[in-house]
Enzyme design. Structure first.
Site, PDB file in Angstrom:
ATOM      1  N   ARG A 362      -0.405 -18.927  -8.522  1.00 59.27           N
ATOM      2  CA  ARG A 362       0.572 -18.369  -9.458  1.00 59.27           C
ATOM      3  C   ARG A 362       1.233 -17.158  -8.810  1.00 59.27           C
ATOM      4  O   ARG A 362       0.562 -16.331  -8.191  1.00 59.27           O
ATOM      5  CB  ARG A 362      -0.099 -17.977 -10.784  1.00 59.27           C
ATOM      6  CG  ARG A 362      -0.686 -19.174 -11.522  1.00 59.27           C
ATOM      7  CD  ARG A 362      -1.390 -18.798 -12.806  1.00 59.27           C
ATOM      8  NE  ARG A 362      -2.020 -19.970 -13.393  1.00 59.27           N
ATOM      9  CZ  ARG A 362      -2.806 -19.950 -14.478  1.00 59.27           C
ATOM     10  NH1 ARG A 362      -3.054 -18.792 -15.091  1.00 59.27           N
ATOM     11  NH2 ARG A 362      -3.336 -21.072 -14.946  1.00 59.27           N
ATOM     12  N   GLN A 380     -10.279 -22.853 -10.367  1.00 60.37           N
ATOM     13  CA  GLN A 380     -10.816 -22.908 -11.728  1.00 60.37           C
ATOM     14  C   GLN A 380     -11.907 -23.965 -11.829  1.00 60.37           C
ATOM     15  O   GLN A 380     -11.808 -25.026 -11.206  1.00 60.37           O
ATOM     16  CB  GLN A 380      -9.717 -23.267 -12.725  1.00 60.37           C
ATOM     17  CG  GLN A 380      -8.665 -22.196 -12.943  1.00 60.37           C
ATOM     18  CD  GLN A 380      -7.621 -22.639 -13.950  1.00 60.37           C
ATOM     19  OE1 GLN A 380      -7.073 -23.733 -13.852  1.00 60.37           O
ATOM     20  NE2 GLN A 380      -7.348 -21.807 -14.930  1.00 60.37           N
ATOM     21  N   ASP A 382     -12.208 -26.238 -13.904  1.00 63.48           N
ATOM     22  CA  ASP A 382     -11.295 -26.745 -14.926  1.00 63.48           C
ATOM     23  C   ASP A 382     -11.769 -28.102 -15.435  1.00 63.48           C
ATOM     24  O   ASP A 382     -12.162 -28.966 -14.638  1.00 63.48           O
ATOM     25  CB  ASP A 382      -9.900 -26.882 -14.321  1.00 63.48           C
ATOM     26  CG  ASP A 382      -8.806 -26.668 -15.342  1.00 63.48           C
ATOM     27  OD1 ASP A 382      -9.131 -26.443 -16.522  1.00 63.48           O
ATOM     28  OD2 ASP A 382      -7.628 -26.738 -14.967  1.00 63.48           O
ATOM     29  N   HIS A 384     -10.992 -31.291 -18.561  1.00 66.22           N
ATOM     30  CA  HIS A 384     -10.170 -31.813 -19.652  1.00 66.22           C
ATOM     31  C   HIS A 384     -10.881 -33.004 -20.275  1.00 66.22           C
ATOM     32  O   HIS A 384     -11.383 -33.880 -19.559  1.00 66.22           O
ATOM     33  CB  HIS A 384      -8.788 -32.211 -19.139  1.00 66.22           C
ATOM     34  CG  HIS A 384      -7.981 -31.027 -18.690  1.00 66.22           C
ATOM     35  ND1 HIS A 384      -8.032 -30.551 -17.384  1.00 66.22           N
ATOM     36  CD2 HIS A 384      -7.163 -30.192 -19.367  1.00 66.22           C
ATOM     37  CE1 HIS A 384      -7.253 -29.480 -17.281  1.00 66.22           C
ATOM     38  NE2 HIS A 384      -6.718 -29.242 -18.464  1.00 66.22           N
ATOM     39  N   HIS A 510      -8.562 -28.755 -23.352  1.00 67.37           N
ATOM     40  CA  HIS A 510      -8.618 -27.983 -22.111  1.00 67.37           C
ATOM     41  C   HIS A 510      -9.857 -27.091 -22.200  1.00 67.37           C
ATOM     42  O   HIS A 510      -9.999 -26.337 -23.169  1.00 67.37           O
ATOM     43  CB  HIS A 510      -7.391 -27.094 -21.948  1.00 67.37           C
ATOM     44  CG  HIS A 510      -6.079 -27.809 -22.028  1.00 67.37           C
ATOM     45  ND1 HIS A 510      -5.249 -27.979 -20.938  1.00 67.37           N
ATOM     46  CD2 HIS A 510      -5.437 -28.392 -23.075  1.00 67.37           C
ATOM     47  CE1 HIS A 510      -4.157 -28.629 -21.305  1.00 67.37           C
ATOM     48  NE2 HIS A 510      -4.245 -28.886 -22.596  1.00 67.37           N
TER      49      HIS A 510
END
Length: 635
Positions: A362, A380, A382, A384, A510
């Site tokens: 980012r 991350q 991460d 889902h 998420h």
């Protein structure tokens, strides 16, 4: 007759209009002295506010969070009063409340010095002792503009000029100083007894780099001295624990100008990373998550479909090839949807859980970068979950229970739970929002977690739970989250075949437990002050020989420990054993193992645990079993 209803439900009657201060005095002299403001029909007002009719009233004191904010805001104005007293040519701009304190921005012909800061704080104390009344007056906008122009306060005049012409503005005066403010303020400056100026910084007027650079003075203010002392002590501890300093001291990682906001991991730091990643990989396996990997760059068209291009483009790094524009992924969710879509799924396949150690980038402003806590490149943990609406509750219950266990393994047991509900601007039906919010509330209730509600702070596409950790010195770190998303699966064309053979859009949850691994490692370093738990320590045991005669035996011990799966090293330097012990103790290695002639003869080691705890002599095999057991327990 004026009727005032108090928070306990009782009512007080007055023959004439009455101020908040007079109501407080009628209840008791102690409350009258403690009052800093009032809350009339839910609105904060000064103690001088006049109640003319029937009203609900709560007296606000410095024990209330709102009262402390008023003290801090009033102290910001006291700071401006002191600056104007010492430096009449200085111009005042804005002075808001921030976490644990306040700041005020000034325009002045030269930079303030540390000596100036001392003089300003001393003047603030002198003004507070005068206990001057703080009074409020209301003027039409144009009169207020004219007033501030007449006293040379051009910045204040500019602020007021931006207010609609038909609005009045409120001014507060204390002694010789008048300032623009919405209020409320303390009734007199004598209420401001505990404060300290902290530091200076630069700030552009209205946050625009094309404007003048102002001088920002930060301060802290509290109701009680012991509270401020505790806060200042926490800051001292935080400085000692600063992960940037410890990272250099223990050779964990570094940053350099050629790669701003990107981490160079050194062997010891990467060892910590790998322990965390492998632990989380096992968490994935044990809890039904399939690990996936998605590309680092994706075509612009996909980011347009997901909505990121319209709403997040300024934070995305882009690149081009063969006349196509690509974005380096700032998040992993669109990629996970592509994996889901690659196969036609039945309702029997759901819930389907994907997890990824997703490397994201980012384009954070350079001024916002802060060690590992705020970087441009991060990974991350991460995940889902694609599920039906009826499965939201069970998935959220399971996730919160899992998150509690993971945090406990890292040494965090104090967790704050917040449910962020529907914002004013949102997508999806009210019925879907009702179901999602109800599921989040119920999931926390099922696991026995007390929670707070953050009204209107949910995402555009759905509500979320935010999980915040409290560290060893009381600081809060928001790490984990689970978010209910009805929007992205639909935007990107994700479907499943339902029991009646119809095509439906799954709900997408998420979820992240640690969040950014870089940031989480920074939090761990500061929480443990660099003394990482045994299972995370880059070096778990250091073997120290007393003389050259034990060098071979020290190497043998190290080999046995490594064979048992431990991260052990040997220090064979020709130094006194006291020096070597002291040197490695400062590196906060969990176990120091000293071997001399006696230990070599008996096939033992003399064990010192971190904190200079002498555990005595024990056989090498017994020590290895002990350390392996301690690692497995993740104490």
């Amino acid at each position: 007759m004026v009727s005032v209803r108090l928070p306990d439900g009782s009512e007080k009657q007055f023959d004439n209009p009455v101020t908040v201060a007079e109501v407080a005095a009628s209840i008791g002299s102690g409350l009258a002295r403690a009052a800093v403001a009032g809350k009339v029909d839910g609105r904060l007002v000064d103690t001088s506010y006049v109640i003319n009719d029937k009203a609900d009233l709560a007296i606000v004191t410095d024990r209330d969070a709102e009262g402390l904010d008023i003290i801090r805001h009033s102290t910001a104005h006291l700071l401006a009063y002191a600056v104007k007293s010492l430096f009449p040519d200085a111009q005042v701009t804005i002075g808001p409340v921030i976490d644990n304190g306040f700041y005020y921005d000034f325009s002045y012909k030269r930079p303030f010095t540390p000596e100036d800061m001392e003089a300003i704080e001393k003047k603030m104390a002198e003004l507070a002792k005068l206990d001057e009344q703080v009074t409020r007056q209301v003027l039409p906008r144009d009169e207020a503009v004219a007033y501030f122009k007449s006293i040379g306060e051009d910045y204040k005049a500019e602020i007021i000029a931006s207010i609609p012409a038909n609005e009045d503005v409120s001014l507060y005066t204390s002694g010789q100083f008048t300032d623009l403010c919405r209020g409320p303020h303390v009734p007199s400056n004598g209420k401001l007894r505990v404060f300290k100026l902290m530091r200076l910084a630069g700030a552009y007027w209205r946050g625009d780099s094309n404007n003048e650079m102002l001088q920002r003075v930060y301060g802290t203010a509290w109701a009680k001295k012991e509270e401020q002392d505790a806060y200042l002590h926490m800051l001292e501890e935080a400085e000692k624990r600063d992960h940037r300093r410890i990272g250099r001291q223990f050779d964990l990682y570094h940053f350099q100008e050629e790669a701003p906001g990107l981490v160079f991991w050194h062997p010891k730091g990467w060892t910590i990373w790998q322990q965390i990643e492998q632990y989380m990989r096992q968490v994935y396996r044990d809890n039904g998550f399939q690990e996936v990997k998605t590309p680092m760059i994706l075509d612009r068209s996909l980011w347009e479909k997901s909505g990121h291009w319209a709403n997040y483009k300024e934070n995305m790094f882009t690149t081009e090839s063969e006349n196509r524009t690509y974005a380096v992924k700032p998040m992993n969710c669109p990629g996970h949807v592509q994996i889901y879509k690659s196969t036609l799924h039945s309702y029997r396949d759901l819930p389907l859980r994907y997890g990824e150690f997703g490397s994201c980038h980012r384009n954070e402003p350079s001024g916002a970068l802060h060690g590992l806590m705020r970087v441009r490149g991060f990974t991350q943990d991460d995940g889902h979950i694609f599920c039906t609406e009826d499965q939201i509750l069970q998935e959220c219950v399971a996730f919160t229970a899992l998150l509690k266990k993971v945090y406990a393994d890292f040494g965090f047991t104090d967790i704050i739970y917040k449910v962020a509900t529907r914002p004013e601007k949102r997508v999806g039906s009210e019925a879907s929002w009702d179901k999602a919010e109800k599921a989040l509330f119920a999931s926390l209730e099922q696991v026995g977690a007390a929670y707070e509600v953050s009204p209107g702070e949910g995402a555009l596409y759905g509500p979320k739970i935010e999980y915040t950790l409290k560290d060893a010195i009381g600081r809060m770190w928001q790490c984990g989250t689970i978010q209910v998303d009805f929007s992205m699966p639909e935007r990107l064309g994700a479907e499943y075949v339902d029991e009646d053979n119809s095509r439906k859009t799954p709900v997408m949850l998420h979820r992240a437990i640690l969040g950014s691994l870089e940031r989480f490692i920074g939090i761990l370093i500061e929480n443990h002050a660099g003394a990482m738990p045994l299972w995370l320590s880059p070096v778990q045991a250091m073997v120290l020989n007393i003389s050259e005669r034990q060098a071979d035996y020290a190497a043998q011990v190290t080999g046995l420990l490594k064979k048992a799966g431990l991260r052990a090293e040997t220090d064979l330097r020709n130094e006194k054993i006291t020096y070597k012990i002291r040197d490695h103790a400062t590196s906060r290695i969990p176990y120091l193992l000293v071997v001399g002639d006696k230990e070599k003869q008996d096939n033992t080691v003399s064990v010192r645990a971190r904190g200079n705890a002498d555990l005595g002599v024990m056989p090498v095999e017994a020590l290895a079993e002990r350390l392996v057991s301690e690692i497995a327990a993740r104490k």
